[in-house]
Every structure is written in C-alpha cells, then in structure tokens.
Scaffold this active site. Structure first.
Site, PDB file in Angstrom:
ATOM      1  CG  ASP A  21      -1.585   1.201   1.572  1.00 44.71           C
ATOM      2  OD1 ASP A  21      -2.250   1.712   0.656  1.00 44.71           O
ATOM      3  OD2 ASP A  21      -1.490   1.705   2.710  1.00 44.71           O
ATOM      4  CG  ASP A  43      -1.891   7.682   0.593  1.00 40.81           C
ATOM      5  OD1 ASP A  43      -1.077   8.614   0.598  1.00 40.81           O
ATOM      6  OD2 ASP A  43      -2.671   7.465  -0.344  1.00 40.81           O
ATOM      7  CD  GLU A  96      -9.953   4.634   5.298  1.00 39.62           C
ATOM      8  OE1 GLU A  96      -9.990   5.868   5.220  1.00 39.62           O
ATOM      9  OE2 GLU A  96      -8.939   3.983   5.015  1.00 39.62           O
ATOM     10  CB  SER A 149      -1.928   3.546  -3.925  1.00 36.86           C
ATOM     11  OG  SER A 149      -2.433   4.748  -3.387  1.00 36.86           O
ATOM     12  CB  ALA A 150      -7.354   3.486  -2.212  1.00 37.32           C
ATOM     13  CE  LYS A 173      -5.019  -0.190  -1.648  1.00 36.30           C
ATOM     14  NZ  LYS A 173      -4.211   0.278  -0.527  1.00 36.30           N
ATOM     15  CG  ASP A 177      -2.546   2.065   6.443  1.00 36.85           C
ATOM     16  OD1 ASP A 177      -2.558   1.963   5.207  1.00 36.85           O
ATOM     17  OD2 ASP A 177      -3.300   2.839   7.061  1.00 36.85           O
TER      18      ASP A 177
HETATM   19  P1  TMP Z   1      -4.766   3.596   0.836  1.00 37.86           P
HETATM   20  O1  TMP Z   1      -3.748   3.937   1.867  1.00 37.86           O
HETATM   21  O2  TMP Z   1      -5.420   2.304   1.095  1.00 37.86           O
HETATM   22  O3  TMP Z   1      -4.192   3.700  -0.541  1.00 37.86           O
HETATM   23  O4  TMP Z   1      -5.978   4.628   0.992  1.00 37.86           O
HETATM   24  C1  TMP Z   1      -5.905   5.957   0.783  1.00 37.86           C
HETATM   25  C2  TMP Z   1      -6.276   6.752   1.974  1.00 37.86           C
HETATM   26  O5  TMP Z   1      -6.679   8.027   1.500  1.00 37.86           O
HETATM   27  C3  TMP Z   1      -7.426   6.252   2.826  1.00 37.86           C
HETATM   28  O6  TMP Z   1      -6.980   6.038   4.155  1.00 37.86           O
HETATM   29  C4  TMP Z   1      -8.424   7.399   2.849  1.00 37.86           C
HETATM   30  C5  TMP Z   1      -7.638   8.587   2.370  1.00 37.86           C
HETATM   31  N1  TMP Z   1      -8.408   9.607   1.656  1.00 37.86           N
HETATM   32  C6  TMP Z   1      -8.174  10.932   1.990  1.00 37.86           C
HETATM   33  O7  TMP Z   1      -7.357  11.218   2.860  1.00 37.86           O
HETATM   34  N2  TMP Z   1      -8.862  11.913   1.326  1.00 37.86           N
HETATM   35  C7  TMP Z   1      -9.770  11.642   0.356  1.00 37.86           C
HETATM   36  O8  TMP Z   1     -10.372  12.561  -0.229  1.00 37.86           O
HETATM   37  C8  TMP Z   1     -10.011  10.257   0.024  1.00 37.86           C
HETATM   38  C9  TMP Z   1     -11.020   9.920  -1.033  1.00 37.86           C
HETATM   39  C10 TMP Z   1      -9.292   9.297   0.694  1.00 37.86           C
HETATM   40 MG    MG Z   2      -2.965   3.092   3.537  1.00 34.52          MG
END
Ligand code: TMP
Ligand code: MG
Length: 293
Positions: free
Chosen positions: A42, A44, A89, A157-158, A206, A231
C-alpha cells in the site's frame, strides 16, 4: 531464534501472535531465494508516514486538498468529507459490506470536487514539493535494496497515482522494478484536470476486481514468496491476484486507535507494527532474506 537473524523484530513496536509461524515463513522465503520474491505494498500511511512532529502527515489526496491550487471553499468541503467518512473507514464495528458503498461515495465526491478546481498537470511537482508528506524512515534502503536484487515492488494504492509517483520520483527511488496501480487523473489537451480515470480504487476494493493490469501478476507467476505491506484491513486482499502463493508474510502498520484495533490486526496480520514510523522491521527481514549465506 529468528530474533538473532532479524534483530529488528525485537523492537518494542512489534507484536506477533504466532512467532513460530512468522519464523517459519521468513526462513522459507530465504530458502526459496531472491528470484522467488515479490513485494506488494500500500502507499498512504504504509510507505508514507502517518504522523510527524505530533501532527498527521497528509495522504496523497490531502496533499492536493491542502495545496494552493484548491480554493478555500473546495478545501472546506474536502475536509468535511474527510471528517465524515474517515471514522467510518476505520470503524471496527462496521462490516466491509457496510463500508464499501460509503467509500465509493467518499472517493466519488472527493474526485468530483477536485475535478472542479482546474488543477494543472504541470502544477503537480510543485504541489508535492511544497507539501508536508514524508516517506517512512528507511524508505531509501527499502527501495534501493529491492532494486539491487531485482525484486518487483507493486504499489497498490487507493490514493492518487500522479501524486504518489511524483513523491517517489522526488525521493529518487522510482526505480524500474516499481509498478503502481492507483487512481490516475485524466487531463484534457490543455493539461487541466477533468476527471479521474476508471476504475475507482478505494480502501475496500483493493483486490483482483480492479486490477486492469492483470498480466502483471501472471508475468510474475514464478514469484511465489510475497511480502505484503499495509495499514488498513482493506490491504489484506492486495495479493489476491497472485496465481500461486507459497509463502506470504503480511506486515501491518497499526497507526490509529491502537488499543481498540490491536486484536483485529493481530488476527489479520502476521506482524503488527504499532505506531512505528519506520521501515526498520521490513528492512531487517529483507536484509536477512536477500543476503546470500
Ligand atoms: P490507501 O492507503 O489504502 O491507498 O488509501 C488511501 C487513503 O486516503 C485512505 O486512508 C483514505 C484517504 N483519503 C483521503 O485522505 N482523502 C480523500 O479525499 C479520500 C477519497 C481518501
Ligand atoms: Mg494506507
């Protein structure tokens, strides 16, 4: 005995439910060798830091939200979305089925708002340079060692792909063994952000369902040893597209609501790192697995 081999596992931030199993997986990975290994991570709050100097570090979305290219009003609306949806979340009392449609709502609304801001493709390097983002300590050792041993690193990554690629480019670690699947911006002919490209990737899809690049794991079908870094509980399915898995070690950063989430993380992840802003443990394991004896 693996404490001798990987002394980083003795750090006070490390929690492991079944140490024998973890020792067995790490040893099997070393026996299988370098050419069998791949890392799936991942971005973030896994490769990037959760906190720095008592404050929260930005996600790749937050980097855009907080930048000068977003209007005051846009920033306020994006913050409101974060304050409403982020507790959902990470809420341990809700099921993934309950969370999924709400995450689609959050990402869709945020992408819609960002797409109204006339963000220029050419602004991205400066937006990243001026942000507070930090990669976890030891990121250079991690990326450089994987590159040196030709171990593929798949970042799933999201967050926002254009932003996270720029972060690793500015950190001088965007090596050719790194592959990214994420949400990418769609710019018009003048380089202005119009929308985000499909498919939308959020915290809880994911898995194989969004991997456009399904050939990626097929090409790597001989890489049957996997280190997975995440995470969130949503990161646990990131390796589902791998055709055959012989050894998988799941390492989870537990950043937030540590006491409340500890048991769930210990059940789901083989190694849990509590409020650990470094990649020390991952680097220690890789140092052991990737060094010839
Ligand atoms: P990830 O770590 O799984 O790739 O997810 C991305 C993170 O981004 C998730 O914890 C939520 C966050 N997020 C924001 O901080 N701002 C936003 O506008 C969106 C849609 C997600
Ligand atoms: Mg993350």
């Amino acid at each position: 005995m693996y404490f001798r081999e990987v002394p980083e596992l003795q750090k006070s931030t490390v929690r492991i439910k079944d140490p024998e199993r973890v020792a067995g997986i790490i040893r099997a990975m070393k026996e299988q060798g370098t050419h069998k290994l791949q890392v799936i991570s991942d971005f973030d709050m896994t490769l990037s830091r959760f906190g720095c100097n008592g404050r929260r570090c930005p996600t790749s979305h937050n980097i855009l939200d907080n930048s000068r290219v977003v209007s005051e009003e846009g920033r306020r609306q994006l913050k409101d979305l974060l304050h409403y949806y982020y507790p959902i979340e990470i809420d341990p009392k809700r099921t993934l089925e309950e969370k999924r449609p709400l995450m689609v709502e959050w990402w869709s609304k945020a992408h819609e708002l960002l797409s109204q801001q006339k963000i220029l493709k050419s602004d991205i390097p400066q937006i990243v340079r001026e942000s507070d983002v930090m990669l976890r300590d030891g990121f250079d050792e991690l990326f450089n060692r994987l590159h040196k041993y030709n171990v593929p690193l798949f970042i799933f990554s999201a967050g926002v792909g254009d932003i996270l690629e720029e972060i690793i480019r500015q950190a001088n670690v965007f090596h050719p063994n790194v592959n990214v699947v994420s949400n990418y911006m769609d710019f018009d002919d003048n380089g202005v952000l119009r929308r985000f490209k499909a498919p939308l990737i959020h915290t809880y899809n994911k898995n194989n369902s969004v991997l456009r690049d399904t050939e990626y794991f097929q090409q790597l079908s001989a890489r049957t040893s996997i280190i997975l870094l995440g995470d969130s509980m949503g990161d646990l399915t990131m390796a589902d597209g791998v055709p055959s898995v012989e050894n998988i070690l799941k390492i989870g950063f537990l950043n937030d609501k540590v006491e409340e989430q500890r048991e769930r993380y210990l059940d789901a992840y083989d190694v849990v790192l509590e409020s650990d802003e470094t990649l020390d443990v991952v680097n220690g394991i890789l140092r052991f697995v990737l060094t010839e004896t």
